[in-house]
Design a protein around this motif. Structure first.
Motif, short mmCIF file in Angstrom:
data_model
loop_
_atom_site.label_atom_id
_atom_site.label_comp_id
_atom_site.label_asym_id
_atom_site.label_seq_id
_atom_site.Cartn_x
_atom_site.Cartn_y
_atom_site.Cartn_z
N SER A 265 0.83 -1.20 0.00
CA SER A 265 0.00 0.00 0.00
C SER A 265 0.87 1.25 0.00
O SER A 265 1.96 1.27 0.58
CB SER A 265 -0.92 0.01 1.22
OG SER A 265 -1.81 -1.08 1.18
N VAL A 266 0.34 2.30 -0.66
CA VAL A 266 1.06 3.57 -0.75
C VAL A 266 0.16 4.69 -0.26
O VAL A 266 -0.95 4.89 -0.78
CB VAL A 266 1.52 3.86 -2.19
CG1 VAL A 266 2.19 5.23 -2.27
CG2 VAL A 266 2.45 2.76 -2.69
N ARG A 267 0.59 5.41 0.77
CA ARG A 267 -0.09 6.61 1.24
C ARG A 267 0.90 7.77 1.11
O ARG A 267 1.89 7.85 1.82
CB ARG A 267 -0.53 6.45 2.69
CG ARG A 267 -1.34 7.64 3.26
CD ARG A 267 -2.75 7.73 2.68
NE ARG A 267 -3.56 6.58 3.00
CZ ARG A 267 -4.49 6.54 3.95
NH1 ARG A 267 -4.73 7.62 4.68
NH2 ARG A 267 -5.21 5.45 4.14
N CYS A 268 0.64 8.65 0.15
CA CYS A 268 1.52 9.78 -0.09
C CYS A 268 1.34 10.83 0.99
O CYS A 268 0.28 10.91 1.64
CB CYS A 268 1.23 10.40 -1.46
SG CYS A 268 1.25 9.21 -2.82
N ILE A 269 2.33 11.69 1.17
CA ILE A 269 2.23 12.79 2.12
C ILE A 269 2.78 14.06 1.49
O ILE A 269 3.42 14.03 0.44
CB ILE A 269 2.98 12.49 3.44
CG1 ILE A 269 4.49 12.46 3.22
CG2 ILE A 269 2.50 11.17 4.07
CD1 ILE A 269 5.30 12.41 4.50
#
Length: 568
Positions: A265-269
């Motif tokens: 999973s990828v959660r950008c910031i």
């Protein structure tokens, strides 16, 4: 990696909003804007002329000058409460005639600078999950961008920073040509109008995990190989990832299922700092449903207005329902109801039946509504008032009353409350009993009292700015109605009073005149009479008179007087 600052300045932050705050996966969002940011407000589901209003406390509202379009852009200014509310008043042509409805309210917090931004605020693209005293912090959107490999398996990119995900992301993209990978999808993403997203470092990802409660559940595989990629590389084969499901950070876990080729999973910031400005927040339209032009209205309570001793019918006024007035009906025959009054919508939501006789009998009432098209609804369920009577037996006051009835069954009293007082204006709560019973004996009473019965509705009734939760019966006294002690030049003294065996009447009259003397009980019955008694002194023996309250009625040819008499 080039970032386009103009996109940031004109970015549109798309949010879902309802009354005051938005709830996402069980989490309440506090929308926050800086002074000078733009809020874009709109309404859907209705056409007409618009006037936007604002408030700093959601109670006192004022029109926003010139804000009469839909949508409307509002430049955020400072607020003494640190928050601001907006709503729209719409005069709608969608109804059969023009009618003004008011939308739900939008609320957001106002910060004068980024040092006031707190963890958990929804600010400039997402939820703040880390902040510094300097006014810098980290933001993540509410949702993942998807699942991707880290990329460049068997090759070292030297993206080794544990604290700076933006630098790592740039290093990865400059040294690894594979696409799409976790770093590249963050770099090219435009999320909620912002384009400066990057893949978080392992420390930044740890902050995100520690404050995950502001986001709702995160997507792990639940198959044993889940997790979120960080931008911090361990070596040519592995990179650090955070396993949210197990709450552990994994760097260099030696297994094929953990290497750079695996989709995680990828959660950008993104980072904000003290230079952050020109944010623009577009709220999804507030949905305004055109109310039904006539829906049945119900009575909330019927009672006796204690100041005028007349029946009072109370209802709660619905908002935005296209009502022009309320009609009040009273039962005049068996299941036959006649119109007795009309109350306009803009008047307080009660009606006093000036023709009622609450001391004689109870009454049933129904109401209806008339909409702005002139159509009348069907009649509501009836409510019936309480009628109280008193039977006097010596010093025992027997109170009897009938039921309060709400035909709909929504309100069923659990208790009856007994009120008592020395006069009609000084009644206080005396006792209460289960609503299973409809009688009460007040014993050893040697004074005159007024009585009243009440019932309590837990949720009460809202009448414009006021409220009430009690319904009362008529008031009833334990002495004969209409008899009061009369004062004139003729004087009558009773001594002793109260008495046990006998008492002496002293009739003070300068001339010898004849009077009839009657003893009357509380029901008005003459229990003893003495005729043709001359003024002076007269002895009354108790004999067969019971204990209780009586009245001496002295009747002359020209003068008379009434006095209270108490027998122990």
């Amino acid at each position: 990696m080039e970032k386009i600052s103009t996109i940031l300045k004109s970015a549109l932050l798309i949010l879902f909003c309802s009354l005051f705050t938005q709830n996402s996966k069980g989490q309440t969002i506090s929308y926050t804007l800086l002074v000078g940011d733009t809020a874009v407000l709109s309404v859907s589901g209705i056409t007409g002329s618009f006037q936007w209003q604002q408030s700093t406390d959601s109670i006192n509202w004022s029109d926003v000058p010139g804000a009469n379009t839909n949508p409307i852009e509002i430049i955020t200014t400072d607020s003494p409460t640190g928050e601001i509310f907006f709503r729209a008043q719409i005069t709608s042509s969608d109804l059969c005639s023009s009618h003004t409805v008011t939308s739900n309210a939008i609320k957001y917090w106002i910060a004068s600078n980024t040092t006031q931004i707190q963890v958990g605020n929804y600010f400039h693209g997402g939820i703040v999950f880390h902040n510094e005293d300097s006014g810098e912090g980290l933001i993540a959107p509410l949702h993942d961008i998807g699942k991707y490999p880290w990329g460049c398996y068997g090759y070292t990119t030297h993206a080794s920073s544990e604290t700076d995900g933006a630098a790592n992301t740039l290093t990865i993209l400059n040294t690894c040509s594979e696409r799409p990978i976790a770093a590249s999808v963050c770099d090219t993403a435009i999320i909620n109008g912002y384009s400066d997203w990057y893949l978080p470092s392992k420390d930044q990802l740890t902050y995100l995990y520690q404050n995950r409660m502001y986001f709702g559940p995160f997507a792990d595989d639940h198959g044993g190989y889940g997790g979120y990629w960080s931008s911090t590389e361990f070596d040519g084969d592995y990179a650090c990832f955070y396993w949210f499901e197990s709450g552990s950070l994994c760097c260099g876990c030696s297994s094929d299922v953990y290497n750079k080729t695996n989709d995680k999973s990828v959660r950008c910031i993104r980072t904000f700092n003290s230079e952050e400005k020109n944010g623009k927040l577009i709220f999804n339209p507030i949905a305004v449903t055109i109310p039904p032009v006539f829906g049945n209205e119900e009575i909330c309570l019927v009672t006796i207005d204690t100041t005028v001793e007349k029946n009072k019918i109370i209802w709660e006024k619905p908002f935005n329902s296209g009502i022009i007035n309320f009609k009040i009906y009273k039962e005049t025959g068996l299941d036959e109801y006649s119109l007795i009054g009309i109350v306009p919508y803009n008047q307080p939501s009660y009606f006093i039946d000036t023709t009622s006789k609450p001391g004689s009998h109870g009454d049933k009432y129904k109401i209806s509504v008339v909409d702005t098209c002139g159509y009348e609804s069907s009649l509501s369920h009836f409510h019936k008032t309480i009628n109280l009577t008193i039977a006097v037996n010596g010093t025992t006051m027997g109170l009897n009353w009938d039921d309060y009835i709400d035909e709909s069954g929504a309100f069923v009293p659990s208790k009856f409350y007994i009120y008592r007082g020395p006069d009609a204006h000084s009644l206080v709560l005396y006792d209460s009993i289960s609503a299973s019973f409809h009688s009460y004996n007040d014993i050893n009473v040697t004074n005159s009292f007024y009585y009243m019965i009440g019932v309590k509705k837990t949720n009460g009734c809202i009448i414009d700015r006021g409220s009430t939760n009690m319904a009362f019966s008529n008031k009833k006294s334990n002495f004969m109605a209409g008899i009061n002690e009369i004062s004139n030049h003729l004087q009558l003294n009773i001594n002793p009073n109260p008495f046990d065996q006998y008492t002496t009447l002293s009739i003070n009259e300068t001339e010898n005149k004849y009077y009839n003397i009657r003893i009357i009980d509380l029901t008005g019955k003459v229990v003893r009479e003495y005729k043709n008694n001359v003024s002076g002194k007269f002895i009354i023996e108790r004999e067969n008179l019971q204990s209780g309250i009586y009245f001496i009625y002295l009747i002359g040819k020209e003068k008379n007087i009434i006095k209270k008499l108490i027998i122990l």
